[in-house]
Structure formats: C-alpha cells, structure tokens
Enzyme design. Structure first.
Site, PDB file in Angstrom:
ATOM      1  N   HIS A 134       0.798  -1.224   0.000  1.00 37.81           N
ATOM      2  CA  HIS A 134       0.000   0.000   0.000  1.00 37.81           C
ATOM      3  C   HIS A 134       0.841   1.289   0.000  1.00 37.81           C
ATOM      4  O   HIS A 134       0.567   2.226   0.755  1.00 37.81           O
ATOM      5  CB  HIS A 134      -0.970   0.000   1.187  1.00 37.81           C
ATOM      6  N   HIS A 203      -9.743   1.998   0.482  1.00 31.95           N
ATOM      7  CA  HIS A 203      -9.635   0.818   1.330  1.00 31.95           C
ATOM      8  C   HIS A 203     -10.723   0.798   2.413  1.00 31.95           C
ATOM      9  O   HIS A 203     -10.440   0.459   3.567  1.00 31.95           O
ATOM     10  CB  HIS A 203      -8.246   0.773   1.959  1.00 31.95           C
ATOM     11  N   GLN A 312      -9.818  -6.215  -5.479  1.00 33.78           N
ATOM     12  CA  GLN A 312      -9.278  -7.047  -4.403  1.00 33.78           C
ATOM     13  C   GLN A 312     -10.410  -7.296  -3.417  1.00 33.78           C
ATOM     14  O   GLN A 312     -10.937  -6.363  -2.803  1.00 33.78           O
ATOM     15  CB  GLN A 312      -8.124  -6.310  -3.693  1.00 33.78           C
ATOM     16  N   GLU A 340     -11.491  -3.506  -3.052  1.00 36.21           N
ATOM     17  CA  GLU A 340     -10.540  -2.483  -3.484  1.00 36.21           C
ATOM     18  C   GLU A 340     -10.397  -2.577  -4.999  1.00 36.21           C
ATOM     19  O   GLU A 340      -9.723  -3.470  -5.509  1.00 36.21           O
ATOM     20  CB  GLU A 340      -9.190  -2.712  -2.801  1.00 36.21           C
TER      21      GLU A 340
HETATM   22  C1  GLA Z   1      -5.180  -5.373   1.644  1.00 37.90           C
HETATM   23  C2  GLA Z   1      -4.287  -6.545   1.535  1.00 37.90           C
HETATM   24  C3  GLA Z   1      -4.396  -7.374   2.769  1.00 37.90           C
HETATM   25  C4  GLA Z   1      -4.102  -6.541   3.996  1.00 37.90           C
HETATM   26  C5  GLA Z   1      -4.989  -5.336   4.018  1.00 37.90           C
HETATM   27  C6  GLA Z   1      -4.624  -4.383   5.122  1.00 37.90           C
HETATM   28  O1  GLA Z   1      -6.464  -5.691   1.457  1.00 37.90           O
HETATM   29  O2  GLA Z   1      -4.526  -7.311   0.388  1.00 37.90           O
HETATM   30  O3  GLA Z   1      -3.531  -8.457   2.697  1.00 37.90           O
HETATM   31  O4  GLA Z   1      -2.775  -6.149   3.981  1.00 37.90           O
HETATM   32  O5  GLA Z   1      -4.912  -4.646   2.827  1.00 37.90           O
HETATM   33  O6  GLA Z   1      -4.599  -4.996   6.361  1.00 37.90           O
END
Ligand code: GLA
Length: 376
Positions: A134, A203, A312, A340
């Site tokens: 991220h 997110h 995601q 996401e």
């Molecule tokens: C995303 C990632 C996860 C995790 C979250 C934050 O969704 O894919 O694996 O890291 O962010 O906790």
C-alpha cells in the site's frame, strides 16, 4: 382581461418556481466542512460532510479517508456501514489498517520492494515482510490532503515529491468524492513529471449490517469474474490468471462469504480467507460491475462499479479484535470486508498484467461507484 391573464401567468410561474426549488435542492448533495482534529504536530485535519436524502458520507483530509457512510436499510433505518474511529487519534495512533483510506502510490503489494522502469531499478521501503504494501511506510493514507468543496462533494489533492517512498516523478493526485443518486462516486486523477507507476484505490471496510454489528460471513457476494490472480505465501501474484470455476473463489453466483471460507483450499489458507484480486471481465476504462453484496437481515445492497481492471476482495482476515473502533466497537476477525478496485498487485513486476505506468503528459483517470439500494 389581459391584466387578469398576466396575473394568472405570473401565478403559474411562482407555483412552478416553488415546486422546482425544493426539488433541485434535494437533488444537489449538501456539503459542509468542519475541523476533525489536530495531528500531533498541530496540523488541522478537516472533515467534509456530504448529504443526499438519507445518505450521509464524511471524508477527512488525513489520508483522504471515508470516515463514515450512513445508509438506510429496507425499513429506512440508517446505520454507518464503514469501519473506522470516532476521532482523528484513532486513525493516527492505532495499528494501520487503512480504514477508509485512499491508498497510494501503489495499492497492494510490490514484491521484494523493488521494480524496474525504463531500465532503471527502484528500491522501495519494505513494510510487509520483504514486500512493499500500500505505497510504503508513509503512503497516501498518512498524508494530509488539501480539500475543497465541489458540486455534490469534495475534491482532495496531494503532491508526492520525486523519490517519495522510492517512487520516481513528482506525482499530483486528485480524488473526488461525490454523492449523487444514492451512490458515492470516487474519481481519481493523477499526473507526473517523470515516468512512474501508480495504482490508487480506496480501502473502506464495509459491514452492511452496520459497523460493529458482528462478522460479515452472512453477506452474500457476487463478483462477475471468471479469473483471479493466485498468490504465493507472501500474497504476491504468481503471474497466473487462474479460473475460479470449481474453487471456493467462484462468486459468479451470489454466495455467502462464510459458505466456503474455511474450505480446504490452498489459496484460502495463504490468504487466511479471501484476499484475492479478481480479473474483471469487460473492457478496461469503462464502468462495469465489479461486485454486488447483499446483507440479508437489513436488506442493504451495495453494488460496485469501476473502470479498473481488477478488484481485491479482502474478508478482513487481519482484524483480530485488538482494534476498538467507533463507539468502542471491537473489530474482531472478519467484521468488515473490502472491495478495493485496482490494477493487479505487483503489476510493475508482471509485464503481462495491464500496465500501471504513467508518463508525463498523460492523465491517470479512474472511477469507482458504490451504489446503495435494498432488497426485500
Ligand atoms: C489489503 C491486503 C491485505 C491486507 C490489508 C490491510 O487488502 O490485500 O492483505 O494487507 O490490505 O490490512
């Protein structure tokens, strides 16, 4: 006679005006601004409230985060359906979970914290084992954005300097949140002065029963994707675009999140549940449905549309009950899920994935719409 007609005409106009004015003000989301808090170095963080009918969204300048999102259920009862905190310190002082944040410069992981572009190797900070997650240690989720009111919403801007978290080019990113027709739209724009890579997303963790109202395992999810990008133990894509058919990752037919989450499946074990990027089927750059989620007890339905090539689906597997959110609610395992919308994880190291490169003179432009309705 002529005078009487004129008077009737005038009366008609007044009536029309009186009918249209309240209609117009109902259609345009009301936007207000206030102070949410001060960071430890004394910087003011503002929060914008967007209201349209019964829907209300609050967005703050720290991390350009969606702080709350109030949406009615099938009986008109309103609840806040995103996880987060009541005050700024909650966001700045707790373990980072990216609640509501705009994630950048690069959403999800970059393997071994490095990538090459135009023959040059770039090194990023590793903040997830050996990988970059991220956007690095101080990603866009931790920056203070500049906000200003726009029609139906707020526009937030941030400038990330050349070399910020190891990424090349001065990058100017703008994100617009607008509330219109029972939908929250997030639009992303960015420009750079050097070739770079970019993957912006939001997110937010949703719980359509209301944040703090238990786990999300009974939510029914539909993702119209035939393929996903399987991952290795570090949650880095292997490079395959695997078929979902015959696996618990198949959400082409609406299925409860909890129905198969504990199945004996290697990908689910690696992700500790769902933490996978789905390959959306239609053309990139046009809005297409990425997911639909229904919460059976309240009837709330969330439909996600996006211009992005992937989404995601994360079932909140790293929530472990240590974070106490709004009103002290304990955020236990799988009490929120994320959708996401994004380019695929680790794309800079996978030339076959849709490109995440941005060059000077180009404008990055993506949009995601979260639409709200109810089911009987
Ligand atoms: C995303 C990632 C996860 C995790 C979250 C934050 O969704 O894919 O694996 O890291 O962010 O906790």
């Amino acid at each position: 006679m002529a005078n009487r007609l004129k008077r009737i005409n005038a009366l008609n106009y007044i009536c029309l005006f009186l009918t249209l004015v309240p209609l117009a003000s109902h259609l345009e989301a009301k936007v207000t601004k206030s102070v949410f808090g001060d960071t430890s170095d004394g910087t003011k963080v503002e929060i914008y409230t967007l209201e349209e009918g019964a829907i209300k969204a609050r967005i703050m300048t720290y991390g350009a985060r969606l702080v709350s999102l109030e949406v009615p259920d099938r009986d008109g009862k309103v609840a806040d359906i995103v996880l987060g905190y009541d005050n700024l310190a909650g966001y700045t002082d707790n373990k980072e979970s990216y609640f509501g944040a705009i994630v950048g410069r690069y959403g999800n992981r970059i393997a071994h914290a490095t990538f090459s572009l135009d023959g040059k190797r770039y090194q990023l900070p590793a903040n997830d084992g050996v990988n970059t997650l991220h956007g690095g240690i101080i990603g866009f989720n931790k920056l203070i954005w500049q906000g200003h009111e726009i029609s139906h919403g707020v526009e937030l801007t941030v400038v990330s300097k050349d070399g910020d978290q190891g990424f090349p080019g001065t990058l100017t990113a703008r994100v617009r949140y607008t509330l219109e027709a029972h939908a929250l739209k997030i639009e992303y724009f960015a420009t750079t002065d050097k070739d770079t890579v970019l993957n912006l997303t939001n997110h937010s963790y949703f719980n359509l029963a209301g944040e703090g109202q238990g786990d999300i395992l009974k939510h029914v999810v539909m993702i119209p994707a035939d393929r996903y990008t399987p991952v290795d133990a570090g949650l880095i894509p292997t490079g395959d675009l695997a078929l979902v058919a015959g696996t618990p990752l198949d959400f082409r037919k609406p299925t409860a999140i909890g129905a198969r989450i504990n199945d004996d499946n290697e990908q689910l074990k690696l992700g500790r549940g769902y933490d996978h990027n789905y390959v959306l089927n239609e053309k990139m750059g046009t809005l297409q449905e990425a997911a639909r989620v229904t919460e059976p007890t309240t009837g709330r339905v969330l439909t996600v549309e996006t211009t992005q090539p992937g989404v995601q689906f994360y079932s909140g597997n790293f929530l472990d009950g240590t974070l106490h959110g709004k009103q002290g609610h304990v955020y236990a395992l799988r009490t929120g899920f994320c959708l996401e919308t994004q380019h695929f994880p680790d794309s800079p190291n996978h030339p076959k994935f849709p490109t995440t490169e941005l060059k000077p003179g180009q404008t990055y432009h993506e949009a995601t719409i979260f639409k709200f309705s109810t089911a009987p």
